[in-house]
Design a protein around this motif. Structure first.
Motif, short mmCIF file in Angstrom:
data_model
loop_
_atom_site.label_atom_id
_atom_site.label_comp_id
_atom_site.label_asym_id
_atom_site.label_seq_id
_atom_site.Cartn_x
_atom_site.Cartn_y
_atom_site.Cartn_z
N ASP A 1 0.43 20.20 0.48
CA ASP A 1 0.53 20.29 1.97
C ASP A 1 2.33 20.16 2.08
O ASP A 1 2.62 19.93 3.20
N GLY A 2 2.88 20.61 0.97
CA GLY A 2 4.37 20.66 1.16
C GLY A 2 5.20 19.27 1.18
O GLY A 2 6.34 19.14 1.66
N PHE A 3 4.19 18.29 0.88
CA PHE A 3 4.69 16.76 0.94
C PHE A 3 5.23 16.56 2.53
O PHE A 3 6.16 15.78 2.69
N ARG A 4 4.41 17.09 3.46
CA ARG A 4 4.80 16.96 4.94
C ARG A 4 3.97 15.62 5.36
O ARG A 4 2.76 15.24 4.82
N LEU A 5 4.75 14.83 6.29
CA LEU A 5 4.07 13.77 6.72
C LEU A 5 2.85 13.89 7.69
O LEU A 5 3.12 14.76 8.73
N ASP A 6 1.64 13.32 7.53
CA ASP A 6 0.63 13.24 8.37
C ASP A 6 0.73 11.99 9.03
O ASP A 6 0.20 10.89 8.27
N PRO A 7 1.22 11.58 10.31
CA PRO A 7 1.10 10.11 10.93
C PRO A 7 -0.25 9.78 10.66
O PRO A 7 -0.22 8.28 10.56
N ALA A 8 -1.25 10.42 10.82
CA ALA A 8 -2.57 9.64 11.07
C ALA A 8 -2.96 9.20 9.43
O ALA A 8 -3.96 8.29 9.43
N ASP B 1 0.86 -1.08 0.27
CA ASP B 1 0.12 0.05 -0.08
C ASP B 1 0.71 1.35 -0.04
O ASP B 1 2.02 1.23 0.53
N ARG B 2 0.39 2.12 -0.56
CA ARG B 2 0.98 3.61 -0.63
C ARG B 2 0.33 4.62 -0.01
O ARG B 2 -0.92 4.49 0.13
N VAL B 3 1.08 5.43 0.68
CA VAL B 3 0.51 6.87 1.16
C VAL B 3 1.25 7.73 0.65
O VAL B 3 2.47 7.96 0.36
N LEU B 4 0.47 8.52 -0.24
CA LEU B 4 0.97 9.72 -1.02
C LEU B 4 0.71 10.96 -0.20
O LEU B 4 -0.19 11.45 -0.02
N LEU B 5 2.06 11.54 -0.06
CA LEU B 5 2.03 12.77 0.49
C LEU B 5 1.64 13.95 -0.53
O LEU B 5 2.13 13.68 -1.82
N ARG B 6 1.10 15.07 -0.32
CA ARG B 6 0.49 15.77 -1.28
C ARG B 6 1.38 17.19 -1.48
O ARG B 6 1.86 17.61 -0.41
N ASP B 7 1.60 17.54 -2.58
CA ASP B 7 2.42 18.85 -3.01
C ASP B 7 1.61 19.96 -2.24
O ASP B 7 2.23 20.94 -1.75
#
Length: 366
Positions: A140-147, A132-138
């Motif tokens: 959001d500045g590609f910042r990690l959301d642990p949730a 599975d992939r969790v895609l961080l968003r442009d």
């Protein structure tokens, strides 16, 4: 049979299936046609290895008749991070560590946080795992959301600072991902290019399931030698070691590992990190001059490379190639598309020459 898993957007969005070439890496950009290109595609520090390191590695060649003995190098790496040797495993580059993790660990639901170095996912898929992939968003500045990481994930892989976004995630955000029964793999291959190695988790023993990967190939220019290491709980190291072939790290690579963690080497790497930061600032400032043409740097960048979004990026990349500069295409990273390029940080003169070429490429591609 490898099964394609659905992608999970950073805020729990819809399935965003994407099938990039996970085995495309920056070296392909500089060897495709054999031409002499200025290399901004590969994230290895320029003008390395230094002479003293080349000489040290060369001196080890007299021992090639003997089988490699990694005990001294392993002890040196352990001392560098203040750890017992049982928490260290030397590997043939960080890439081998991803293969060992994929083959040795019994996991049910591995998750890779993207965009990031694609080899972890490729290794997991090759080992028969559904990923599975969790895609961080442009946005959001590609910042990690642990949730955004599924609670039942029992293996999570994330880079810090992340290749190719150059985002440095807070250590606190990463440790939020730790759970009993979960292996948390943090790829710190570029951490020694961050001044002070702030946000590093290497050396931490209080985070359950933590596995930190380090590479010595980037800062020291040893990509052809293949040397890296794993820092993890002794039982995890034992599992990974069982999956390794005998004598996995060559004698010259072991000599390099021992040399690269000496006080002298660490001081040189720290100085290089500050120089890289200054060179990166110059590159980012120069790129800002092209904002009117739609060029935008993802940021803030903290690694020895920057991620850039621009119109007609594929045409610009090809035009840059014709002008003598190789850059890394972004569309082979899950979560990115053809409008992205990754640029390695280089010295002032190289950066200035590249920016002049970029001006021509952007104009001619328009």
């Amino acid at each position: 049979m490898h099964t394609e898993a659905g992608d999970r957007a950073g805020s729990g969005g819809p399935d965003l299936r994407h099938h990039p070439d996970l085995r495309h890496h920056g070296d392909a950009e500089v060897r495709d046609d054999g031409s002499a290109l200025v290399d901004l595609a590969v994230n290895v520090r320029a003008d390395t290895p230094p002479a003293w390191l080349r000489e040290h590695v060369a001196a080890s060649l007299g021992s090639l008749a003997a089988y490699p003995d990694g005990r001294a190098a392993r002890a040196a790496v352990a001392a560098r991070h203040g750890l017992p040797v049982e928490r260290v495993l030397l590997t043939a580059g960080a890439a081998e560590a991803f293969v060992l993790l994929a083959r040795a660990l019994k996991v049910r639901r591995p998750v890779v946080v993207h965009p990031q170095f694609t080899e972890p996912e490729a290794a997991l898929r090759d080992a028969g795992h559904t990923v599975d992939r969790v895609l961080l968003r442009d946005a959001d500045g590609f910042r990690l959301d642990p949730a955004a990481v599924p609670e039942d994930a029992d293996l999570v892989v994330v880079g810090n600072p992340t290749n190719p976004t150059s985002v440095l995630h807070p250590a606190a955000s990463l440790t939020e991902l730790a759970r009993p029964g979960r292996t948390l793999v943090v790829d710190e291959a570029f951490m020694d290019a961050v001044p002070g190695e702030r946000e590093a988790l290497a050396g931490r023993t209080d985070v359950p399931g933590l596995v930190v990967l380090r590479s010595l190939t980037k800062t020291w220019g040893l990509a052809g030698l293949r040397i890296g290491y794993v820092l993890a709980a002794p039982e995890t190291v034992t599992e990974l070691e069982r999956a390794q072939p005998l004598w996995p790290v060559s004698t010259p690579a072991l000599a390099a590992a021992e040399a690269c963690v000496t006080p002298r080497a660490l001081a040189e790497a720290a100085h290089a990190a500050h120089r890289i930061a200054a060179d990166r600032d110059r590159l980012v400032a120069g790129l800002a001059e092209f904002a009117g043409a739609g060029v935008r740097v993802a940021g803030p960048a903290e690694g020895p490379f920057v991620l850039v979004r621009l119109p007609d990026a594929a045409a610009v990349r090809h035009r840059l190639r014709a002008l003598g500069y190789a850059v890394r295409r972004g569309d082979t990273f899950p979560g990115l598309g053809e409008e992205w390029l990754r640029l390695a940080v280089r010295d002032r003169a190289t950066t200035d020459g590249f920016l002049r070429a970029l001006g021509r490429a952007v104009t001619e591609a328009a």
